[in-house]
Design a protein around this motif. Structure first.
Motif, mmCIF file in Angstrom:
data_model
loop_
_atom_site.group_PDB
_atom_site.id
_atom_site.type_symbol
_atom_site.label_atom_id
_atom_site.label_comp_id
_atom_site.label_asym_id
_atom_site.label_seq_id
_atom_site.Cartn_x
_atom_site.Cartn_y
_atom_site.Cartn_z
ATOM 1 N N LEU A 85 0.859 -1.186 0.000
ATOM 2 C CA LEU A 85 0.000 0.000 0.000
ATOM 3 C C LEU A 85 0.896 1.237 0.000
ATOM 4 C CD1 LEU A 85 -2.337 -1.363 2.803
ATOM 5 C CD2 LEU A 85 -2.796 -1.408 0.332
ATOM 6 N N VAL A 86 0.970 1.918 -1.131
ATOM 7 C CA VAL A 86 1.929 3.005 -1.309
ATOM 8 C C VAL A 86 1.205 4.349 -1.352
ATOM 9 C CG1 VAL A 86 3.737 3.931 -2.802
ATOM 10 C CG2 VAL A 86 3.465 1.449 -2.571
ATOM 11 N N ALA A 87 1.640 5.263 -0.525
ATOM 12 C CA ALA A 87 1.126 6.637 -0.494
ATOM 13 C C ALA A 87 -0.404 6.685 -0.436
ATOM 14 C CB ALA A 87 1.630 7.428 -1.704
ATOM 15 N N PRO A 88 -1.010 6.088 0.604
ATOM 16 C CA PRO A 88 -2.477 6.100 0.679
ATOM 17 C C PRO A 88 -3.017 7.526 0.728
ATOM 18 C CG PRO A 88 -1.521 5.450 2.786
ATOM 19 C CD PRO A 88 -0.392 5.509 1.807
ATOM 20 N N ALA A 89 -4.128 7.728 0.046
ATOM 21 C CA ALA A 89 -4.757 9.053 0.013
ATOM 22 C C ALA A 89 -5.716 9.187 1.194
ATOM 23 C CB ALA A 89 -5.510 9.247 -1.295
ATOM 24 N N ASP A 90 -5.500 10.188 2.021
ATOM 25 C CA ASP A 90 -6.402 10.449 3.137
ATOM 26 C C ASP A 90 -7.624 11.188 2.606
ATOM 27 O OD1 ASP A 90 -7.742 11.042 5.438
ATOM 28 O OD2 ASP A 90 -6.126 12.246 6.325
ATOM 29 N N VAL A 91 -8.673 10.440 2.327
ATOM 30 C CA VAL A 91 -9.885 11.034 1.748
ATOM 31 C C VAL A 91 -10.725 11.756 2.806
ATOM 32 C CG1 VAL A 91 -9.962 9.419 -0.185
ATOM 33 C CG2 VAL A 91 -11.167 8.846 1.945
ATOM 34 N N GLN A 92 -10.237 11.793 4.033
ATOM 35 C CA GLN A 92 -10.929 12.521 5.104
ATOM 36 C C GLN A 92 -10.206 13.824 5.451
ATOM 37 O OE1 GLN A 92 -12.004 8.247 7.057
ATOM 38 N NE2 GLN A 92 -11.874 9.909 8.491
ATOM 39 N N ARG A 93 -9.127 14.142 4.756
ATOM 40 C CA ARG A 93 -8.369 15.359 5.059
ATOM 41 C C ARG A 93 -9.160 16.592 4.639
ATOM 42 N NH1 ARG A 93 -6.271 13.331 0.218
ATOM 43 N NH2 ARG A 93 -5.717 14.883 -1.365
ATOM 44 N N ALA A 94 -8.840 17.706 5.236
ATOM 45 C CA ALA A 94 -9.586 18.951 4.999
ATOM 46 C C ALA A 94 -9.546 19.390 3.540
ATOM 47 C CB ALA A 94 -9.027 20.058 5.893
ATOM 48 N N ASN A 95 -8.414 19.224 2.864
ATOM 49 C CA ASN A 95 -8.293 19.712 1.487
ATOM 50 C C ASN A 95 -8.466 18.603 0.450
ATOM 51 O OD1 ASN A 95 -5.948 18.346 2.075
ATOM 52 N ND2 ASN A 95 -4.585 19.822 1.085
ATOM 53 N N CYS A 96 -9.164 17.542 0.814
ATOM 54 C CA CYS A 96 -9.366 16.418 -0.107
ATOM 55 C C CYS A 96 -10.214 16.860 -1.303
ATOM 56 C CB CYS A 96 -10.066 15.269 0.619
ATOM 57 S SG CYS A 96 -10.330 13.833 -0.436
ATOM 58 N N PRO A 97 -9.790 16.531 -2.529
ATOM 59 C CA PRO A 97 -10.608 16.862 -3.701
ATOM 60 C C PRO A 97 -12.015 16.266 -3.587
ATOM 61 C CG PRO A 97 -8.412 16.157 -4.373
ATOM 62 C CD PRO A 97 -8.520 15.888 -2.904
ATOM 63 N N ALA A 98 -12.986 17.032 -4.021
ATOM 64 C CA ALA A 98 -14.392 16.608 -3.908
ATOM 65 C C ALA A 98 -14.640 15.265 -4.578
ATOM 66 C CB ALA A 98 -15.301 17.682 -4.512
ATOM 67 N N ALA A 99 -13.945 14.986 -5.676
ATOM 68 C CA ALA A 99 -14.160 13.737 -6.413
ATOM 69 C C ALA A 99 -13.836 12.493 -5.587
ATOM 70 C CB ALA A 99 -13.318 13.739 -7.688
ATOM 71 N N LEU A 100 -13.036 12.647 -4.531
ATOM 72 C CA LEU A 100 -12.597 11.490 -3.736
ATOM 73 C C LEU A 100 -13.369 11.316 -2.438
ATOM 74 C CD1 LEU A 100 -8.719 11.914 -4.058
ATOM 75 C CD2 LEU A 100 -10.360 11.034 -5.719
#
Length: 193
Positions: A96-111
């Protein structure tokens, strides 16, 4: 790895992995490597991505190691919480490489439809590789995800999101983490034998 034929399943993140991306290089380099192809790379829907990962795992009876990047890591976590046991049993492990934190404040809306991120331990060995300067997930968040998922973890210095933009086209150093994961899988198999 032992004598069984392992299939490597590449699980790209948002916008897919371009030809220059390390996942594409690995797909060309690793034996028995295939890629999960999503119908929509730009506006991902969690259910569609999880279903496609499941179809890709189910399409072949061979055991599989998942190699996920960014949103692909979150897709794997969602899949693992709802997958049928017979398909989970085919997965030997996940890088699992560089997981995207989809709960972060600046997360793109698409995610954002991938939130919340599952917190349950993964039912197979996993190795998480993060970075101390990845805009998609802080080092602290990567450590938290690794703890939740039961993953071994490595936080690298100054490597960004481990993609083409951060200078990781081939990312040959990453094979060391794949090898570490495979060694762990083999050790677990031997202990059970």
């Amino acid at each position: 790895m032992h004598s069984e034929a392992i299939r490597y399943l590449i699980v790209p993140g948002w916008q897919g992995s371009a030809d220059e991306h390390w996942q594409s290089h690995w797909q060309r380099s690793l034996p028995n490597a295939e890629r999960v192809e999503q119908a929509d790379w730009l506006t991902p829907r969690r259910e569609d991505w999880v279903d496609e990962l499941q179809r890709s795992i189910a399409a072949d009876l061979r055991p599989v190691i998942l190699i996920a990047h960014s949103l692909g890591c979150i897709t794997v976590a969602h899949w693992a919480t709802e997958a049928p046991l017979e398909l989970v049993a085919r997965v030997r492990g996940a890088l699992l490489v560089a997981p995207a934190d989809v709960q972060r404040a600046n997360c793109p809306a698409a995610l954002q439809n991938f939130a919340p991120i599952p917190r349950a331990p993964l039912p197979f060995p996993s190795q998480l590789v993060g970075s101390d300067n990845d805009a998609a997930a802080s080092a602290a968040r990567a450590l938290e995800l690794a703890r939740d998922w039961g993953s071994e973890v490595a936080i690298l210095d100054g490597v960004g999101h481990l993609n083409v933009q951060s200078g990781h086209s081939r990312w040959e150093q990453g094979f060391a983490y794949l090898y570490r994961l495979q060694t762990r899988i083999e050790q677990q198999r031997q202990r059970r034998a």
